[in-house]
Design an enzyme around this catalytic site. Structure first.
Site, PDB file in Angstrom:
ATOM      1  N   HIS A  78      18.618 -14.114   3.304  1.00 34.20           N
ATOM      2  CA  HIS A  78      18.061 -15.371   2.396  1.00 34.20           C
ATOM      3  C   HIS A  78      16.715 -15.335   1.500  1.00 34.20           C
ATOM      4  O   HIS A  78      15.958 -14.422   1.774  1.00 34.20           O
ATOM      5  CB  HIS A  78      18.267 -16.871   3.262  1.00 34.20           C
ATOM      6  CG  HIS A  78      17.019 -16.843   4.308  1.00 34.20           C
ATOM      7  ND1 HIS A  78      15.766 -17.177   3.985  1.00 34.20           N
ATOM      8  CD2 HIS A  78      17.318 -16.547   5.537  1.00 34.20           C
ATOM      9  CE1 HIS A  78      15.319 -17.007   5.304  1.00 34.20           C
ATOM     10  NE2 HIS A  78      15.883 -16.653   6.241  1.00 34.20           N
ATOM     11  N   CYS A  94      16.187 -13.545  10.746  1.00 34.42           N
ATOM     12  CA  CYS A  94      16.790 -13.474   9.608  1.00 34.42           C
ATOM     13  C   CYS A  94      15.943 -12.393   8.711  1.00 34.42           C
ATOM     14  O   CYS A  94      14.997 -11.920   8.855  1.00 34.42           O
ATOM     15  CB  CYS A  94      16.713 -14.657   8.878  1.00 34.42           C
ATOM     16  SG  CYS A  94      18.084 -16.032   9.356  1.00 34.42           S
TER      17      CYS A  94
END
EC number: 2.-.-.-
Length: 120
Positions: A78, A94
């Site tokens: 992301h 992440c």
């Protein structure tokens, strides 16, 4: 008979957590590498082979401009609202990218793209 042949582009991604790079491949050929941030020691980015299972535009919160969810629950590639974090081990597992980079990646790779995460 229809002689129009459609060329299928197959994309894959390799993430090198130690080097903090994400490399995009098309049909096995390296296309581009991007700088990334990875998980901090207490919440490391998982190693293994995954697939992109969902995508979102402007997911909100700290996730920046785009989200590409992986088959590992709660882990994704992301953007970030903290660009100074790129190049560091600071996330909850992440893979963070600059917003301009994740937007570019978002438009190139489809759901189902293979993502290999390695540490070397």
């Amino acid at each position: 008979m229809d002689y129009n042949l459609r060329i299928v582009q197959t994309y894959s991604i390799t993430i090198h957590t130690a080097a903090r790079t994400l490399t995009l491949y098309r049909n096995g050929q390296r296309i581009k590498s991007y700088p990334i941030a990875v998980g901090k020691p207490s919440t490391p980015t998982p190693k293994g082979t995954f697939k992109i299972v969902n995508k979102a535009v402007n997911p909100g919160g700290p996730f920046g401009a785009r989200w590409l969810g992986l088959s590992k629950p709660h882990i994704g590639i992301h953007g970030t609202n903290n660009p100074l974090s790129i190049g560091k081990a600071v996330s909850n597992g992440c893979i963070r990218m600059y917003n301009k980079d994740v937007i570019e990646l978002y438009h190139l790779v489809p759901i189902g793209t293979t993502v290999k995460i390695i540490s070397i």
